[in-house]
Design a protein around this motif. Structure first.
Motif, short mmCIF file in Angstrom:
data_model
loop_
_atom_site.label_atom_id
_atom_site.label_comp_id
_atom_site.label_asym_id
_atom_site.label_seq_id
_atom_site.Cartn_x
_atom_site.Cartn_y
_atom_site.Cartn_z
N TYR A 32 -18.48 -92.15 -13.66
CA TYR A 32 -17.92 -92.81 -12.48
C TYR A 32 -18.40 -92.04 -11.27
O TYR A 32 -19.11 -91.05 -11.39
CB TYR A 32 -16.38 -92.82 -12.57
N THR A 33 -18.03 -92.48 -10.09
CA THR A 33 -18.48 -91.83 -8.87
C THR A 33 -17.38 -91.01 -8.22
O THR A 33 -16.20 -91.36 -8.30
CB THR A 33 -19.01 -92.87 -7.87
N LEU A 34 -17.77 -89.92 -7.57
CA LEU A 34 -16.82 -89.11 -6.83
C LEU A 34 -16.49 -89.70 -5.45
O LEU A 34 -15.60 -89.22 -4.77
CB LEU A 34 -17.38 -87.70 -6.60
N TYR A 35 -17.19 -90.72 -5.06
CA TYR A 35 -17.14 -91.26 -3.70
C TYR A 35 -15.71 -91.60 -3.26
O TYR A 35 -15.36 -91.47 -2.09
CB TYR A 35 -18.01 -92.51 -3.62
N ALA A 76 -19.81 -85.46 -11.25
CA ALA A 76 -19.11 -86.59 -11.86
C ALA A 76 -19.99 -87.24 -12.91
O ALA A 76 -21.21 -87.30 -12.77
CB ALA A 76 -18.74 -87.62 -10.81
N SER A 77 -19.36 -87.71 -13.96
CA SER A 77 -20.06 -88.54 -14.94
C SER A 77 -19.18 -89.72 -15.27
O SER A 77 -17.96 -89.64 -15.18
CB SER A 77 -20.38 -87.74 -16.21
N ASN A 99 -22.22 -86.83 -1.63
CA ASN A 99 -21.80 -88.04 -2.33
C ASN A 99 -22.97 -88.79 -2.95
O ASN A 99 -22.80 -89.50 -3.94
CB ASN A 99 -21.01 -88.95 -1.39
N ALA A 100 -24.15 -88.62 -2.40
CA ALA A 100 -25.33 -89.26 -2.99
C ALA A 100 -25.62 -88.68 -4.37
O ALA A 100 -26.19 -89.37 -5.23
CB ALA A 100 -26.53 -89.10 -2.07
N ARG A 144 -14.78 -88.12 2.36
CA ARG A 144 -16.05 -88.20 3.10
C ARG A 144 -16.49 -86.83 3.59
O ARG A 144 -17.51 -86.72 4.27
CB ARG A 144 -15.90 -89.15 4.29
N GLY A 145 -15.73 -85.81 3.26
CA GLY A 145 -16.10 -84.46 3.65
C GLY A 145 -15.65 -84.05 5.04
O GLY A 145 -16.00 -82.96 5.50
#
Length: 122
Positions: A27-30, A24-25, A74-75, A54-55
């Motif tokens: 923004y976050t994929l979280y 991701a760029s 996610n980190a 969350r996988g």
């Protein structure tokens, strides 16, 4: 706005392995579930796999089950697709997409990357 960038594609012989990344760029994929799709020349886009936010949930198309593994860090804002025992029919452009859930069809995904090419040939 979320942008997705795929990497890790390339050429490999049948039986070989590749690991694709979806990063991701901006923004976050979280907050997103991520799906992987592939499209071979002259064919319709095909869903391959997806993973929940969350996988905890991972789904696979029957054609790749047992050979492909999807995971996420996610980190690092990155989702991976480990592809083993590749077959020639796996050849195509692989794209990742972000959505609110682990969907198995394309229209439910809101954001798409540009794709990375995978070629499986002897």
């Amino acid at each position: 706005q979320l942008h997705l960038v795929e990497s890790g594609g390339g050429s490999v012989q049948p039986g070989g392995s590749l690991r694709l990344s979806c990063a991701a760029s901006s923004y976050t994929l979280y907050y997103y579930a991520i799906g992987w799709f592939r499209q071979a020349p002259g064919r319709e886009r095909e869903w391959v796999s997806c993973i929940s936010k969350r996988g905890g949930t991972a789904k696979y198309a029957d054609t790749v089950k047992g050979r492909f593994t999807i995971s996420r860090d996610n980190a690092k804002d990155t989702v991976y697709l480990q592809m083993n025992s590749l077959k020639p029919e796996a050849t195509g452009t692989y794209s990742c997409a972000a959505g609110w859930d682990c969907y198995t069809t394309g229209p439910e995904y809101a954001r798409w990357g540009q794709g990375t090419q995978v070629t499986v040939s002897s």
